[in-house]
Design an enzyme around this catalytic site. Structure first.
Site, PDB file in Angstrom:
ATOM      1  NE  ARG A  72     -51.188  -3.848 -28.868  1.00 50.56           N
ATOM      2  CZ  ARG A  72     -51.674  -4.574 -29.861  1.00 50.56           C
ATOM      3  NH1 ARG A  72     -52.595  -4.078 -30.668  1.00 50.56           N
ATOM      4  NH2 ARG A  72     -51.258  -5.801 -30.072  1.00 50.56           N
ATOM      5  CE1 TYR A 210     -52.680  -3.319 -18.781  1.00 50.99           C
ATOM      6  CE2 TYR A 210     -52.463  -3.438 -21.169  1.00 50.99           C
ATOM      7  CZ  TYR A 210     -52.123  -3.897 -19.912  1.00 50.99           C
ATOM      8  OH  TYR A 210     -51.219  -4.913 -19.774  1.00 50.99           O
ATOM      9  N   GLY A 211     -51.868   0.421 -20.711  1.00 49.46           N
ATOM     10  CA  GLY A 211     -50.685   0.308 -21.574  1.00 49.46           C
ATOM     11  C   GLY A 211     -50.707   1.026 -22.904  1.00 49.46           C
ATOM     12  CE  LYS A 219     -46.788  -2.172 -28.878  1.00 50.39           C
ATOM     13  NZ  LYS A 219     -45.743  -2.979 -29.516  1.00 50.39           N
ATOM     14  CG  HIS A 239     -44.042  -4.757 -33.277  1.00 49.85           C
ATOM     15  ND1 HIS A 239     -45.056  -5.685 -33.298  1.00 49.85           N
ATOM     16  CD2 HIS A 239     -43.803  -4.502 -31.974  1.00 49.85           C
ATOM     17  CE1 HIS A 239     -45.416  -5.967 -32.059  1.00 49.85           C
ATOM     18  NE2 HIS A 239     -44.674  -5.270 -31.252  1.00 49.85           N
ATOM     19  CB  SER A 261     -48.412  -8.533 -29.570  1.00 49.30           C
ATOM     20  OG  SER A 261     -48.453  -7.388 -30.372  1.00 49.30           O
ATOM     21  CB  ALA A 262     -47.648 -11.838 -26.295  1.00 50.65           C
ATOM     22  CB  CYS A 263     -44.401 -14.071 -30.670  1.00 46.34           C
ATOM     23  SG  CYS A 263     -46.036 -14.426 -31.271  1.00 46.34           S
ATOM     24  CE  LYS A 265     -41.458  -7.064 -30.361  1.00 45.86           C
ATOM     25  NZ  LYS A 265     -42.824  -7.587 -30.424  1.00 45.86           N
ATOM     26  CB  THR A 266     -39.361  -9.376 -23.660  1.00 49.52           C
ATOM     27  OG1 THR A 266     -40.291  -8.388 -24.120  1.00 49.52           O
ATOM     28  CG2 THR A 266     -38.603  -8.832 -22.455  1.00 49.52           C
ATOM     29  CG  ASP A 286     -42.600  -3.438 -28.321  1.00 44.42           C
ATOM     30  OD1 ASP A 286     -42.924  -4.523 -28.850  1.00 44.42           O
ATOM     31  OD2 ASP A 286     -43.415  -2.526 -28.119  1.00 44.42           O
ATOM     32  CG  ASN A 376     -51.667  -8.031 -22.391  1.00 42.51           C
ATOM     33  OD1 ASN A 376     -50.527  -8.271 -22.796  1.00 42.51           O
ATOM     34  ND2 ASN A 376     -52.293  -6.899 -22.675  1.00 42.51           N
ATOM     35  NE  ARG A 378     -48.203  -6.444 -21.775  1.00 39.79           N
ATOM     36  CZ  ARG A 378     -47.671  -6.693 -22.968  1.00 39.79           C
ATOM     37  NH1 ARG A 378     -46.412  -6.428 -23.202  1.00 39.79           N
ATOM     38  NH2 ARG A 378     -48.385  -7.234 -23.923  1.00 39.79           N
ATOM     39  N   GLY A 503     -32.725 -19.906 -24.308  1.00 36.78           N
ATOM     40  CA  GLY A 503     -31.272 -19.771 -24.436  1.00 36.78           C
ATOM     41  C   GLY A 503     -30.696 -20.569 -25.598  1.00 36.78           C
ATOM     42  CD  GLU A 504     -30.145 -25.082 -25.558  1.00 37.52           C
ATOM     43  OE1 GLU A 504     -29.201 -24.796 -26.310  1.00 37.52           O
ATOM     44  OE2 GLU A 504     -30.013 -25.735 -24.497  1.00 37.52           O
ATOM     45  CG  ASN A 505     -34.464 -19.386 -29.523  1.00 36.16           C
ATOM     46  OD1 ASN A 505     -34.697 -20.512 -29.979  1.00 36.16           O
ATOM     47  ND2 ASN A 505     -35.386 -18.653 -28.925  1.00 36.16           N
TER      48      ASN A 505
HETATM   49  O1  O2Y Z   1     -49.525  -2.018 -24.378  1.00 36.70           O
HETATM   50  C1  O2Y Z   1     -50.383  -2.889 -24.272  1.00 36.70           C
HETATM   51  O2  O2Y Z   1     -51.555  -2.610 -24.113  1.00 36.70           O
HETATM   52  C2  O2Y Z   1     -50.030  -4.273 -24.291  1.00 36.70           C
HETATM   53  S1  O2Y Z   1     -49.444  -4.687 -25.840  1.00 36.70           S
HETATM   54  C3  O2Y Z   1     -47.722  -4.462 -25.896  1.00 36.70           C
HETATM   55  C4  O2Y Z   1     -47.012  -3.955 -24.843  1.00 36.70           C
HETATM   56  C5  O2Y Z   1     -45.641  -3.866 -24.921  1.00 36.70           C
HETATM   57  C6  O2Y Z   1     -45.026  -4.260 -26.064  1.00 36.70           C
HETATM   58  N1  O2Y Z   1     -45.724  -4.734 -27.108  1.00 36.70           N
HETATM   59  C7  O2Y Z   1     -47.050  -4.849 -27.040  1.00 36.70           C
HETATM   60  C8  O2Y Z   1     -47.731  -5.383 -28.258  1.00 36.70           C
HETATM   61  O3  O2Y Z   1     -48.918  -5.601 -28.293  1.00 36.70           O
HETATM   62  O4  O2Y Z   1     -47.030  -5.597 -29.249  1.00 36.70           O
HETATM   63 MN    MN Z   2     -45.036  -5.002 -29.117  1.00 32.89          MN
END
Ligand code: O2Y
Ligand code: MN
Length: 591
Positions: A72, A210-211, A219, A239, A261-263, A265-266, A286, A376, A378, A503-505
């Site tokens: 992004r 991109y994404g 988003k 989010h 982002s990228a912490c 969640k998935t 997400d 990043n 995906r 898994g310990e979470n």
């Molecule tokens: O979509 C993107 O460009 C990557 S960022 C993203 C993708 C999936 C889920 N969340 C995010 C995020 O930045 O929170």
């Molecule tokens: Mn996200």
């Protein structure tokens, strides 16, 4: 097919005709969302070399984007409101009329030589009172394939498209001259614009393929436009992941959780519990749209239908359910490729084979110490392929949320988990989130930035009004969910993570479950209610309790000072009730 045979929606017909006249595509393809359509578009992309089938994964592909079009782009993302103040201090604002003028010139003839795809789609279960319809016009076949996975796209959505919808116009911004051959990843990096018009609920995206810049349902619609709609209409677009949690004996509850982002969640959304008998089901990784139900509880739907997950770090250890999800029918973007037709990334759990193609599409040289997969990179995959997919995701009424987690990546200061004293204190915890940055947005990695409710890049209106909206939502709920702050990333003096995570979470979720059920023990601290030593089930894990939960008053005085100065940014739109929470915190810290 002619437009007026495709739909009778006059607004839709007019809008598509206008975009054809503006963008001047060579062809127009009205999408039906069928498997045949997916296969035909994939075959076209395979033929021109922009998509590569994976021998090792049925019906799966990899592809690469332009090396500078990989995330992004927040600096090119705009909220266009008549009054600058309404976009707030955390968004890039642009005058709507001037932006429209600029967009008219950017989009003029931009699809010359290309096919325009018209994608009708639904965010949320089709027919749900909380679902919303959108139409994306794009000249990117990659976007069509991804939208088919990520949303309910095609004929079913079109049937419901009888009235209003959110229009989104997207172009890679590279018209083709007669006889010109297309490049592998067309984009127009110098003219990237992702513009949102929350006052008319429309989206324009130019120059990036991109994404999140290009899949406009995600988003742009489901967070930026939807958050502004939610403020007007009395609901929340967040989010947040959604999961179902069932103990060995007892009732299932639902939890929503926001992390920047990228912490992870998935990973949390697909958690494999280390505690016997506990079950987690995944309803989304997400985004959550949350409404007040008739019973005064908060109900959530996931507006999406798939996952656009970060590949690096995903392994059988960290997220076995994700690994099983992506075994087939998956699109991989910017991962590395093996010689025998599979994918690879850093943190996949095994060493790279000798010969690897890097995400840039060239042989990878490990001695250069550049990652083989982009950080990043995906995978795009349908949620239904997840082994712990919950059919509750299709419930048109959504699921009742019992607990909301607000998380961040903090190597110090924030404890593993703390429960808010009450709703407004919980909103304060969410508003106070700051996190160490990751690769999900282009920019510097690893510095601390404020990211209230993980919505900093995604709130489509003034963040001060957003806080006030959260406060008001709580007042309207008879049974508000409890709010918890969590941090899996705290480190010890040796620099190592204090908590094993993954898994310990479940141990933290178990404590939350018991708190919600009115049983779990807690002790008072200046920053919230924390597990008492024996109330969190650490089994035979050898984790140090004290450093995970310690509240260092010096550190917290600095945190309070930082928050005092940050919240000033929102001026008179910062709610008094949260200013009160900050004063109370300061008092408790200084006591
Ligand atoms: O979509 C993107 O460009 C990557 S960022 C993203 C993708 C999936 C889920 N969340 C995010 C995020 O930045 O929170
Ligand atoms: Mn996200």
């Amino acid at each position: 097919m002619a437009l007026n045979q495709w739909t009778r929606n006059q607004k839709l017909i007019r809008w598509v005709e206008e975009q054809i006249a503006l963008c001047q595509p060579a062809k127009v393809h009205l999408c039906d969302g069928s498997a045949e359509e997916f296969d035909a578009i994939a075959a076209l992309m395979v033929a021109n070399g922009s998509l590569i089938p994976l021998k090792k994964r049925p019906h799966s592909f990899r592809c690469h984007t332009h090396p500078d079009d990989v995330a992004r782009v927040e600096e090119c993302t705009f909220i266009c409101t008549k009054n600058m103040e309404d976009a707030g201090p955390t968004n890039n604002w642009h005058d709507p009329q001037l932006m429209k003028k600029k967009l008219q010139s950017l989009f003029a003839n931009c699809m010359r030589g290309r096919t325009m795809y018209v994608i009708p789609y639904c965010m949320g279960p089709i027919g749900s009172p909380y679902a919303r319809l959108g139409v994306e016009i794009t000249d990117s076949p990659y976007v069509v394939l991804n939208m088919q996975i990520m949303t309910r796209m095609g004929a079913d959505a079109l049937k419901h498209l009888t009235g209003d919808f959110v229009p989104g116009l997207h172009s890679v911004g590279r018209p083709l001259n007669p006889g010109e051959k297309d490049g592998p990843w067309p984009c127009n990096l110098d003219h990237r614009v992702i513009a949102h018009f929350p006052e008319e609920s429309s989206i324009y995206s130019f120059g990036s393929g991109y994404g999140g810049n290009a899949l406009l349902g995600k988003k742009c619609f489901a967070l930026r436009i939807a958050s502004a709609l939610g403020q007007k209409e009395g609901w929340l677009a967040e989010h947040m992941l959604i999961l179902g949690l069932t103990p060995p004996e007892g009732q299932k509850i639902y939890i929503a959780a926001s992390f920047p982002s990228a912490c992870g969640k998935t990973n949390l959304a697909m958690l494999t519990p280390s505690l016997p008998g506990w079950r987690v089901e995944c309803l989304g990784d997400d985004i959550a749209w949350m409404h007040r139900g008739a019973d005064g509880r908060l109900y959530a739907i996931n507006p999406e239908a798939g996952f656009f997950g970060v590949a690096p770090g995903t392994s059988m250890r960290t997220n076995p359910n994700a690994m099983k999800t992506i075994g087939h029918h998956t699109i991989f973007t910017n991962v590395a490729a093996t010689e025998d037709g599979d994918v690879w990334w850093e943190g996949i759990g095994f060493s790279p084979p000798e010969k690897l193609i890097s995400w840039r599409g060239v042989p990878w040289n490990p001695s250069e110490e550049i990652p083989a997969a982009h950080p990043n990179s995906r995978f795009t995959v349908s949620a239904k392929q997840c082994p712990i997919y919950s059919s509750d995701m299709e419930n048109p009424q959504g699921v009742p949320i019992s607990a909301i987690l607000v998380g961040a990546r903090r190597h110090s200061v924030m404890p593993l988990v703390a429960e808010s004293f009450h709703w407004n204190h919980g909103v304060f915890l969410g508003a106070s989130i700051s996190s160490e940055t990751t690769a999900a947005s282009s920019g510097q990695v690893g510095y601390l930035r404020h990211d209230p409710f993980a919505m900093l890049p995604f709130c489509g209106y003034h963040m001060g009004d957003y806080f006030a909206h959260w406060v008001e939502m709580g007042q309207r709920l008879k049974h508000p969910p409890r709010i918890y702050s969590v941090n899996w990333f705290r480190r010890g003096v040796d620099g190592q993570f204090l908590w094993p995570g993954f898994g310990e979470n479940i141990r933290v979720l178990k404590w939350i479950y018991e708190r919600v059920a009115g049983r779990g023990g807690a002790v008072h601290s200046p920053i919230g209610l924390m597990p008492s030593f024996d109330s969190i089930d650490c089994g035979n894990l050898s984790v140090p309790f004290e450093p995970l939960f310690s509240v260092d008053r010096n550190e917290w005085q600095k945190e309070v000072q930082e928050l005092e100065s940050y919240f000033q940014l929102f001026g008179s739109r910062f709610p008094d009730s949260l200013a009160h929470e900050l004063r109370q915190l300061k008092q408790r810290i200084c006591e």
